[in-house]
Design an enzyme around this catalytic site. Structure first.
Site, short mmCIF file in Angstrom:
data_model
loop_
_atom_site.label_atom_id
_atom_site.label_comp_id
_atom_site.label_asym_id
_atom_site.label_seq_id
_atom_site.Cartn_x
_atom_site.Cartn_y
_atom_site.Cartn_z
N ASN A 1 -36.32 30.01 -3.30
CA ASN A 1 -35.78 31.09 -2.67
C ASN A 1 -36.80 31.54 -1.39
OD1 ASN A 1 -37.13 31.87 -4.73
ND2 ASN A 1 -36.01 34.08 -4.61
N GLU B 1 -37.27 34.96 0.69
CA GLU B 1 -36.72 36.14 1.07
C GLU B 1 -37.37 36.62 2.67
OE1 GLU B 1 -37.45 38.66 -2.20
OE2 GLU B 1 -36.10 37.51 -3.24
N GLU C 1 -31.11 27.02 -3.93
CA GLU C 1 -30.52 25.95 -4.10
C GLU C 1 -29.81 25.68 -2.59
OE1 GLU C 1 -30.06 28.78 -5.79
OE2 GLU C 1 -28.87 28.56 -7.60
N CYS D 1 -24.05 29.98 -2.73
CA CYS D 1 -24.52 28.69 -3.07
C CYS D 1 -23.38 27.81 -3.39
CB CYS D 1 -25.70 28.57 -3.82
SG CYS D 1 -27.34 29.39 -3.11
N1 THU Z 1 -31.46 33.38 -5.92
C1 THU Z 1 -31.56 32.14 -5.74
O1 THU Z 1 -32.52 31.76 -5.23
N2 THU Z 1 -30.68 31.46 -6.46
C2 THU Z 1 -29.77 31.88 -7.46
O2 THU Z 1 -29.17 31.13 -8.06
C3 THU Z 1 -29.88 33.49 -7.63
C4 THU Z 1 -30.60 34.25 -6.83
C5 THU Z 1 -32.59 34.27 -5.14
C6 THU Z 1 -31.86 35.20 -4.00
C7 THU Z 1 -33.05 36.54 -3.99
O3 THU Z 1 -34.25 35.93 -3.43
C8 THU Z 1 -33.56 36.55 -5.38
O4 THU Z 1 -32.97 35.29 -6.15
C9 THU Z 1 -32.67 37.94 -6.26
O5 THU Z 1 -31.39 37.85 -5.88
#
Ligand code: THU
Length: 128
Positions: A41, A43, A54, A88
């Site tokens: 992820n 941000e 994902e 996703c």
């Molecule tokens: N997040 C993901 O990268 N994948 C997931 O399956 C669930 C959520 C991330 C998005 C954000 O950066 C953090 O987790 C909290 O939601």
């Protein structure tokens, strides 16, 4: 853990840029030739611009020419295990179809699912 896909997802999680949620996630997507594309992820201070692990993996794979996929592993440090978010699921369905989705955490807990069960009535290009 002996499955290289799960290890790749756990390793990718270490690259997460998650200063706001402090919730690092890793993903590893395997194509039909056995190649692995990883993601984490990423941000942003403008929160809505965040990209999940994902989708990072899926977009990397497509951008490098991969088109057919077998499995994706998703790594987060939770019990119960963390499944892909709704956005996703939509993206994975279009790019990968009904692949196996394997959830994993750093303690070696795993669960295998099918995307069709996580996303039972998809919006799809054939409806357009
Ligand atoms: N997040 C993901 O990268 N994948 C997931 O399956 C669930 C959520 C991330 C998005 C954000 O950066 C953090 O987790 C909290 O939601």
């Amino acid at each position: 853990m002996f499955d290289p896909l799960l290890n790749a997802a756990l390793k990718a999680r270490e690259h997460a840029h998650a200063p706001y949620s402090k919730f690092p996630v890793g993903a590893a997507l395997e194509d039909s030739d056995g190649r692995i594309y990883t993601g984490c992820n990423v941000e942003n201070a403008s929160f809505g611009l965040t990209n999940c692990a994902e989708r990072t993996a899926a977009f990397k794979a497509v951008s490098e020419g991969a088109r057919r996929f077998r499995r994706i592993a998703v790594a987060a440090d939770t019990t119960p295990l963390t499944p892909p978010c709704g956005a996703c699921r939509q993206v994975l369905w279009e790019i990968c179809g009904d692949i196996e989705v394997i959830l994993v955490n750093p303690r070696g807990e795993t669960e295998s699912l099918h995307l069709r069960d996580l996303f039972p009535r998809p919006f799809h290009a054939s409806l357009l």
